[in-house]
Design a protein around this motif. Structure first.
Motif, short mmCIF file in Angstrom:
data_model
loop_
_atom_site.label_atom_id
_atom_site.label_comp_id
_atom_site.label_asym_id
_atom_site.label_seq_id
_atom_site.Cartn_x
_atom_site.Cartn_y
_atom_site.Cartn_z
N LEU A 21 0.83 -1.20 0.00
CA LEU A 21 0.00 0.00 0.00
C LEU A 21 0.87 1.25 0.00
O LEU A 21 1.73 1.42 0.87
CB LEU A 21 -0.89 0.01 1.24
N PHE A 22 0.63 2.11 -0.97
CA PHE A 22 1.28 3.41 -1.03
C PHE A 22 0.20 4.44 -0.73
O PHE A 22 -0.79 4.53 -1.48
CB PHE A 22 1.89 3.65 -2.41
N ILE A 46 -3.12 6.29 13.22
CA ILE A 46 -1.94 5.56 13.72
C ILE A 46 -2.30 4.10 13.99
O ILE A 46 -1.57 3.19 13.58
CB ILE A 46 -1.39 6.24 15.00
N ALA A 47 -3.45 3.86 14.64
CA ALA A 47 -3.85 2.49 14.96
C ALA A 47 -4.07 1.68 13.68
O ALA A 47 -3.65 0.51 13.59
CB ALA A 47 -5.11 2.51 15.81
N LEU A 48 -4.69 2.30 12.69
CA LEU A 48 -4.95 1.62 11.42
C LEU A 48 -3.64 1.24 10.72
O LEU A 48 -3.46 0.10 10.26
CB LEU A 48 -5.79 2.53 10.50
N ILE A 49 -2.71 2.21 10.63
CA ILE A 49 -1.44 1.95 9.94
C ILE A 49 -0.64 0.88 10.70
O ILE A 49 0.01 0.02 10.10
CB ILE A 49 -0.63 3.26 9.79
N ARG A 50 -0.72 0.92 12.01
CA ARG A 50 -0.02 -0.08 12.82
C ARG A 50 -0.58 -1.48 12.52
O ARG A 50 0.18 -2.43 12.35
CB ARG A 50 -0.20 0.28 14.30
N ARG A 51 -1.91 -1.59 12.43
CA ARG A 51 -2.50 -2.90 12.12
C ARG A 51 -2.07 -3.40 10.74
O ARG A 51 -1.75 -4.57 10.57
CB ARG A 51 -4.04 -2.82 12.17
N LEU A 52 -2.05 -2.49 9.78
CA LEU A 52 -1.62 -2.88 8.43
C LEU A 52 -0.14 -3.31 8.44
O LEU A 52 0.24 -4.29 7.81
CB LEU A 52 -1.82 -1.71 7.46
N ALA A 53 0.68 -2.54 9.17
CA ALA A 53 2.12 -2.82 9.20
C ALA A 53 2.40 -4.17 9.86
O ALA A 53 3.36 -4.86 9.50
CB ALA A 53 2.85 -1.71 9.94
N ASP A 54 1.55 -4.57 10.80
CA ASP A 54 1.75 -5.84 11.52
C ASP A 54 1.27 -7.04 10.72
O ASP A 54 1.57 -8.18 11.05
CB ASP A 54 0.99 -5.82 12.86
N ARG A 59 2.28 -4.36 3.24
CA ARG A 59 3.43 -3.49 3.44
C ARG A 59 2.91 -2.08 3.22
O ARG A 59 2.08 -1.86 2.34
CB ARG A 59 4.52 -3.84 2.43
N VAL A 60 3.40 -1.11 4.01
CA VAL A 60 2.88 0.25 3.94
C VAL A 60 3.99 1.26 3.64
O VAL A 60 5.04 1.24 4.29
CB VAL A 60 2.18 0.65 5.27
N SER A 79 8.30 -0.25 11.19
CA SER A 79 8.15 -1.12 10.02
C SER A 79 7.31 -0.58 8.87
O SER A 79 6.65 -1.35 8.17
CB SER A 79 7.61 -2.52 10.36
N ILE A 80 7.30 0.73 8.68
CA ILE A 80 6.70 1.26 7.45
C ILE A 80 7.74 2.13 6.74
O ILE A 80 8.75 2.52 7.33
CB ILE A 80 5.41 2.10 7.70
#
Ligand SMILES: [Mg+2]
Length: 259
Positions: A21-22, A46-54, A59-60, A79-80
């Motif tokens: 995801l870009f 932040i919570a959303l991006i963290r869930r995606l990154a995990d 990949r973000v 990790s993004i």
């Protein structure tokens, strides 16, 4: 903008596939800030991006016109990938910081332009000059139409702007003008990340809301990926996209489905 359908909730059957995801930030993940330099982290984003990154199949990379330092404050997520100033400043998941242009090359040019632009907006309502170090942005979002048109065209046509060194480009938008290194381009940034940090078999998806995202839409589509536009009536995108989401809230919900 081409007529494009809404984005289906099945995410093109990508649930069990690798997706890179870009994501643009302002107007895409978050609603516009009152002034361009406002840096207010949004806990939901932040919570959303963290869930995606995990997620092992996601990949973000966040690709923004903002400075990298601001992006780090907005998204304190490990990790993004972060790409600031349209990809001039990069931060990788391993913490490596990369500058893709030479500050010493661009800065004297910006230093010459800055007081001229400052003089043009002196005493005028609704203008804001933002110095990003690598770039200078003249915002006229809150200025009257006539004044905005007059000042921006004067700023664009300053005799000092020419002859331009090859490494400088102007980014023009509605009520907006920016001068930046020529590599400052979201399409360049996405192409660079895809090539440098290969992730075999991953589908690239780019989500953005305005004309500065257009080159990146083209890049992901040329790599077999998808372009998703967040609707922005003030700044039309004139390139083809795969689907449209109506607001940053809709974009967050759609991303939540992928997380
Ligand atoms: Mg945006």
């Amino acid at each position: 903008m081409m007529a494009a359908a809404g984005c289906a909730s099945d995410h093109w059957g990508l649930a069990a596939q690798k997706v890179w995801l870009f994501l643009d930030y302002d107007g895409t993940l978050a609603e516009f800030s009152p002034t361009p330099e406002t840096v207010t982290p949004d806990p939901a984003v932040i919570a959303l991006i963290r869930r995606l990154a995990d997620h092992p199949l996601r990949r973000v990379a966040v690709v923004s016109g903002r400075r990298l330092g601001d992006l780090q404050k907005l998204l304190p997520v490990a990790s993004i990938y972060l790409a600031g100033v349209y990809g001039i400043e990069l931060l990788t998941p391993s913490g490596e910081m990369i500058q893709r242009a030479d500050l010493h090359e661009i800065r004297p040019f910006l230093a010459r332009i800055k007081p001229r632009w400052q003089a043009l907006i002196e005493g005028q309502e609704g203008f804001y000059l933002e110095d990003k170090g690598w770039a200078l942005a003249l915002h006229a979002r809150f200025a009257e139409e006539d004044a905005a048109a007059r000042v921006l065209s004067a700023a664009r046509d300053l005799p000092d702007n020419a002859p331009l060194p090859d490494r400088v480009r102007f980014l023009e938008g509605r009520k907006f003008l920016e001068v930046a290194p020529s590599l400052a381009d979201k399409g360049e940034a996405v192409a660079h990340l895809l090539k440098t940090y290969r992730w075999r078999g991953a589908k690239p998806i780019y989500i953005g809301d305005d004309d500065k995202d257009a080159p990146a839409f083209g890049v992901v589509r040329s790599k077999g990926g998808r372009a998703v536009q967040v609707s922005n009536p003030a700044r039309q995108v004139t390139v083809e996209v795969d689907c449209v989401l109506e607001s940053p809230a809709a974009a967050r919900e759609w991303l939540d489905g992928l997380a």
